[in-house]
Structure formats: C-alpha cells, structure tokens
Design a protein around this motif. Structure first.
Motif, PDB file in Angstrom:
ATOM      1  N   ARG A  60       0.836  -1.202   0.000  1.00  0.00           N
ATOM      2  CA  ARG A  60       0.000   0.000   0.000  1.00  0.00           C
ATOM      3  C   ARG A  60       0.867   1.247   0.000  1.00  0.00           C
ATOM      4  N   SER A 108       2.246   1.895  -3.411  1.00  0.00           N
ATOM      5  CA  SER A 108       1.233   2.348  -4.368  1.00  0.00           C
ATOM      6  C   SER A 108       0.801   3.790  -4.128  1.00  0.00           C
ATOM      7  N   ASP A 161      -0.576   5.023  -1.145  1.00  0.00           N
ATOM      8  CA  ASP A 161      -1.678   5.149  -0.188  1.00  0.00           C
ATOM      9  C   ASP A 161      -1.254   6.076   0.963  1.00  0.00           C
ATOM     10  N   LEU A 162      -1.963   7.200   1.134  1.00  0.00           N
ATOM     11  CA  LEU A 162      -1.587   8.167   2.162  1.00  0.00           C
ATOM     12  C   LEU A 162      -1.814   7.636   3.571  1.00  0.00           C
ATOM     13  N   ARG A 163      -2.812   6.776   3.744  1.00  0.00           N
ATOM     14  CA  ARG A 163      -3.028   6.173   5.071  1.00  0.00           C
ATOM     15  C   ARG A 163      -1.855   5.249   5.427  1.00  0.00           C
ATOM     16  N   ALA A 164      -1.363   4.527   4.437  1.00  0.00           N
ATOM     17  CA  ALA A 164      -0.201   3.664   4.669  1.00  0.00           C
ATOM     18  C   ALA A 164       1.023   4.511   4.981  1.00  0.00           C
ATOM     19  N   GLU A 215      -5.209  16.218  -1.283  1.00  0.00           N
ATOM     20  CA  GLU A 215      -4.453  14.971  -1.280  1.00  0.00           C
ATOM     21  C   GLU A 215      -3.037  15.152  -1.805  1.00  0.00           C
TER      22      GLU A 215
END
Length: 322
Positions: free
Chosen positions: A20, A23, A25-28, A120
C-alpha cells in the motif's frame, strides 16, 4: 467433476502495508511515519522501500530554519500554496520543541496549514524534537526518507528554531532556507551564531516592517566577510511577506537555481552526508538509551569519587560492567 459451490466465498488477502505504501496510499504513509517515529522494527521494510523509490525519483528536500517568531510556519504555508499552484505535490515535517519536563510537544505548527487538510497533494506531519539540540530527533531523518519515497515533489522540513544549535538541518536536507526578520538585529545575530554558513537561500520575512532594507544590506556585507572564491555560492537574499504571499515565487526560483548549481555530483554528496547524519543520529540515540538504562549506582559512584567519569563512559560504550 464437482461443480463449484455458488455459496462459497473466496477471500482475497488484504494488501500489505508495504504494498500500500509503494502504491501511494496516504493512510499507509501515515502509518509508516508513526512506526518510524516510534523506532519500531516494522518500519524497516518500509524504509527500504522508500529509499528504493526515492533513488528512482528523488524529490527536493528543503530545510527551513531561523529564529523563533520569524514566521517560518507562515512562510511554509505560503510555499505550499505556491507549489500546489504549480502542480507540485508537497510534504511537510514540522518539528516542534519538546518540553524538557514532560517530554511532550504542542505540535502547533500544523494549525497554520489547516487550509490544506483536504488536499491529497499535501501531507503535513508534526514531530517532537525530543530534546535534540539541533532541533532534529534521530527519527526525523527516517520520516524524511519515507516522505521522499512516497513520491512527493517537495519535502519541506521546518525546524524548531533554536539559534546557534540550529545547524543540523544542513546535514538533513538538500537545500537550507534561513528565515530572518528586520527586527532585533537578526542579520547580525545570524552572522555571530555562524548560522549563515549553512544558508543556501535567505528570506528576510516580514519585510513590510521597518528596517528590512537595512537587514538586507547587513547580510550582504556579512557574506563578503567570509572566505570565498569564484566558485562560492552566495545565498540569494529575498524580502518576503509570507502572510501576503509576497516574494514566495522568488524563493522557489532561488532554491531551483541552487539545485542547478549543485548539479548531480553536489546532490549526491549532500545525500551521502544526510545518510551519515542519520546513521550517527541512530548510534547516538542507542548509546543514550543504554546510558539511561544503566543502574543509577554507576552515576552515584562517580559522584562519590569512587569512579572517574571517563571510566564510566568507557563502560557504557563497551558494555562492560564495573
């Protein structure tokens, strides 16, 4: 042949945190930063992934330093807005001072950047200085690595601002922006503290206050006093009013000009220096942890004169018992 059961369900395994992160993913990314700041082993594969990705597409790592009250956070906010207008993705690490008593930090720099919270293309994280004299904790470098590996075009490190100790930022970043103000003789104080030696670009912020032109003249005069030759980079000095977004485009252009002047070899040298600083910071952190965990009797023996401080230090470094 047995027909497949239409009622059966096949569970696809959830993607790993590392996949993640790779890729985008900002949460990751946020989770990875938390793991790195805590110094947990789970951060290591994420850091390796970040360095691999950063090597393929390095971002611009800019350190912003200066005296408290010079408007570093407001200037950082203005830089974010300008860079986003250019279509650049921006990550910010805002280091806040830790309390020497509780160890906590207010982490208030993020408040000034709240207008970007829904964007984002912007990632802002506050970190505590954890008592590091240079304004940077040992883990700050790893957080920078994660942000650069996440593919941001600009990674901005805004430091505490603690005067003469505020020099670590030069070892942590590709470029250093020194923020000064017309009031209080900031230019002279910066020269006395030696902090001008680390500046690649200088902003005289709050230039709408009286004395801005005088401060610029003082800085120009101070630059000429140092040793230099035809290859010396004299930090460009720009007047800014961060609250009104004045002079921001000129600062960005100056940083890019310095990057061009460094060239590939200069950037490689600075990144090697950054890696050295990170490793040395981690060594120091681990030695200090060992010192804290050592029985207080060792220190009591030094205080009673039964043991000299050098022997005690040797014991901590070598892990020997006394």
């Amino acid at each position: 042949m047995t027909a497949p059961d239409p009622h059966s369900t096949t569970h696809t395994p959830a993607p790993s945190l590392e996949s993640r992160f790779r890729s985008g993913d900002l949460r990751a990314l946020s989770r990875a930063v938390t793991l790195a700041e805590a110094g947990l082993p789970a951060a290591r594969p994420l850091l390796r992934a970040a360095r691999e990705q950063a090597a393929q597409k390095p971002g611009i790592v800019l350190g912003i330093t200066g005296s408290p009250g010079s408007g570093k956070s407001t200037l950082t906010d203005a830089l974010i807005a300008h860079l986003r207008g250019l279509g650049q993705r921006v990550a910010v690490v805002a280091v806040d001072p830790s309390s020497p008593y509780s160890g906590g930090a207010i982490l208030g720099d993020r408040i000034r950047m709240l207008r970007h919270h829904a964007d984002e293309g912007v990632f802002v994280r506050s970190l505590a200085s954890r008592g590091a004299l240079g304004g940077l904790s040992a883990r700050t470098m790893q957080v920078l690595a994660l942000l650069e590996g996440a593919g941001f075009d600009w990674v901005i490190l805004e430091t505490v601002g603690v005067g003469q100790s505020e020099v670590d930022v030069a070892s942590a970043c590709d470029h250093t922006l020194l923020v000064l103000t017309p009031a209080g003789g900031d230019g002279v104080q910066a020269f006395k503290a030696g902090i001008m030696e680390i500046a690649d670009v200088i902003a005289v912020n709050k230039a709408d206050l009286p004395g801005a032109d005088r401060t610029v003249r003082e800085l120009l005069a101070a630059q000429g006093l140092g040793a230099h030759d035809e290859h010396t980079w004299f930090a460009p000095i720009h007047k800014t009013v961060a609250g009104a977004a004045q002079g921001i485009a000129e600062l960005v252009a100056a940083v890019l000009a310095h990057r061009a002047q460094l060239g590939a070899a200069g950037l490689t040298e600075r990144r090697t220096r950054r890696a050295e600083f990170e490793v040395r910071s981690l060594v120091q952190e681990r030695l200090l942890r060992r010192a804290r965990e050592t029985s207080a009797d060792l220190y009591a023996r030094v205080a009673r004169g039964e043991l000299d401080a050098d022997a005690a230090a040797d014991a901590l470094l070598g892990g020997a018992s006394l």
